[in-house]
Design an enzyme around this catalytic site. Structure first.
Site, short mmCIF file in Angstrom:
data_model
loop_
_atom_site.label_atom_id
_atom_site.label_comp_id
_atom_site.label_asym_id
_atom_site.label_seq_id
_atom_site.Cartn_x
_atom_site.Cartn_y
_atom_site.Cartn_z
N GLU A 36 10.27 -3.69 -1.90
CA GLU A 36 10.55 -4.77 -1.24
C GLU A 36 11.91 -5.81 -2.01
O GLU A 36 11.47 -6.20 -3.25
CB GLU A 36 9.50 -5.69 -1.08
CG GLU A 36 8.68 -4.96 -0.05
CD GLU A 36 7.25 -5.66 0.31
OE1 GLU A 36 6.65 -6.33 -0.86
OE2 GLU A 36 6.46 -5.19 1.30
N THR B 219 0.98 -1.12 0.19
CA THR B 219 -0.03 -0.06 0.09
C THR B 219 0.86 1.30 0.05
O THR B 219 1.92 1.23 0.54
CB THR B 219 -0.87 0.08 1.13
OG1 THR B 219 -1.77 -1.21 1.23
CG2 THR B 219 -1.75 1.32 1.29
N SER C 285 1.27 -14.33 8.04
CA SER C 285 1.20 -15.38 9.22
C SER C 285 2.37 -15.05 10.20
O SER C 285 2.47 -15.60 11.07
CB SER C 285 1.60 -16.80 8.43
OG SER C 285 2.63 -16.83 7.70
N ASN D 130 7.55 -11.27 1.54
CA ASN D 130 6.13 -11.69 1.09
C ASN D 130 5.66 -12.75 1.23
O ASN D 130 4.45 -13.19 1.46
CB ASN D 130 5.89 -10.99 -0.37
CG ASN D 130 5.76 -9.65 -0.35
OD1 ASN D 130 4.89 -8.81 0.36
ND2 ASN D 130 6.75 -8.97 -0.85
#
Lengths: 214, 211
Positions: A86, A1, A214, A209
């Site tokens: 990332e 985001t 989790s 990612n």
């Protein structure tokens, strides 16, 4: 985001500020991609407190200077987001010229910037210009193989649908070892242009990612 | 100023990541203070521990707001709420509240209720109408937002508002970002400076399509 918050003390009405923000967003934030995934929460908010001087006539020099500065702030922030992509190790500018329309140029630019094969080649410092040919072809934009040109920085890789006679693969490989890269595509069909920014795709992206939830 | 090594240490990746060679070596820029804007941050513990994860900004009465929003068909409740409010005007000023760690997206009526609850609580603390409170949430999709934790932090946030908190605000909205992002510019208007200062977060799920 991506979330962006910009603040200014300029005195300006809401409607012209909205127009400026929308115009600049189209040329900045809407022209970046890290992973081709559009978020459910992206937004840009700009607040003008009115505690500074009024910008006056919106066609005047002060308002134009303000809009240029706002564009500059938004472009800088957009680039910072890409640079923090990332796992990113390379910052890549993709420029397309000579498209039939600006929309076509944008299609080609984003096809390149969003291609996992091109982005992994960049991560591996592999001057794989064949993948650029692929991206142009699949983009949906009008293209003529025999007019297509490709460049890496100042190195002309392909001209008129053929490998440039001056191109040497070792030059391309040396260029790819840089951290700031430019991929150029010349379509030779019209005056449409586009510029987008992206980063490479590395193992780091998976490490971040693959277990984010989790 | 956020040093790269400090910022990297709070990234939620479970596998240690090398520091991105693209990270700025000079840290967060020294941004100009914008008259009429105040910031505060807090640790609400929404997902991350040991770091700030809520940012509140207040803009002075007389401010106007403009914005563009994702065109995603599955956009979050906070986005829908901001879109509905952005064309509104009001002389009272406005507030922006952002939480990191939970996107409050794909949460249906529960998500909308969270946005309403946060807006009402911020409005009450800052004496604003709820229509002048703009929120955003970023993080995992499809989990109810524990908005009580955000609301519990509001007393500290509203009391801690100060004009030079923009760098802390940039850090509080980070998720997988390895560094806080900000920049500023100054425009001269007949000898008087107009300041523009901005912050951003973003590192993944990035291909904005906003209007």
């Amino acid at each position: 985001t991506m979330l962006v918050y910009i603040f200014t003390d300029a005195k300006i009405a809401r409607a012209p500020l909205q127009r400026m923000v929308a115009r600049a967003a189209d040329k900045t934030f809407n022209c970046i991609t890290v992973d081709s995934d559009t978020s459910t929460s992206d937004m840009v908010l700009v607040a003008a407190t009115g505690q500074g001087p009024a910008l006056g006539d919106l066609r005047g020099s002060h308002a134009r200077a303000f809009e240029r500065a706002l564009h500059g702030v938004m472009l800088d922030l957009a680039h910072q987001v890409v640079r923090d992509g990332e796992g990113a190790t390379k910052f890549v500018e993709v420029s397309v010229t000579g498209a039939k329309t600006n929309d076509d140029a944008r299609k080609v630019a984003l096809a390149i910037a969003n291609s996992p094969l091109i982005k992994t080649a960049i991560a591996g410092e592999d001057p794989n210009w064949g993948r650029v040919v692929m991206a142009v072809g699949k983009s949906g934009a009008a293209a003529d193989r025999d007019r297509l040109g490709i460049s890496f920085g100042d190195i002309q890789v392909a001209v008129n649908g053929l490998v440039s006679p001056d191109y040497a693969e070792e030059d391309g490989a040396a260029y790819m070892r840089g951290q700031e890269l430019k991929i150029g595509v010349q379509l030779g069909l019209g005056r449409g242009v586009a510029q987008v920014w992206t980063c490479d795709l590395t193992h780091g992206y998976i490490a971040i990612n693959a277990d984010y939830r989790s | 100023m956020a040093k790269v090594s400090e910022a990297a240490s709070i990234a939620p990746a479970k596998t240690p990541m090398p520091i991105s060679p693209l990270a700025p070596v000079d840290g967060f820029p020294d941004l100009s203070i914008v008259p009429g804007v105040e910031f505060a941050t807090a640790s609400a513990g929404i997902k991350y521990k040991g770091r700030t994860d809520v940012m509140l900004a207040r803009v002075a009465p007389g401010s106007v707001l403009a914005g563009v929003f994702t065109r995603s068909a599955t956009r979050a409740a906070s986005v829908l709420d901001c879109q509905a409010k952005i064309t509104g005007t009001g002389a009272e000023g406005a507030a922006i509240l952002v939480n990191s760690g939970n996107a409050n997206a794909f949460t249906g009526a529960v998500g909308a209720a969270s946005v309403d609850a946060i807006c009402a609580a911020v409005a009450e603390r800052l004496s604003l109408p709820p229509t002048r409170v703009f929120t955003a949430s970023t993080g995992v999709i499809g989990q109810p937002l524990p908005h009580d934790r955000v609301i519990a932090a509001l007393d500290d946030l509203s009391e801690g508002l100060h004009p030079d908190g923009i760098a802390d605000a940039a850090r509080a909205i980070m998720t997988t970002d390895t560094y806080a992002k900000g920049t500023s510019a100054v425009v001269d208007v007949d000898g008087t400076p107009v300041t523009i200062a901005g912050i951003a977060k973003g590192s993944g799920m990035i291909a904005p399509d906003m209007a």
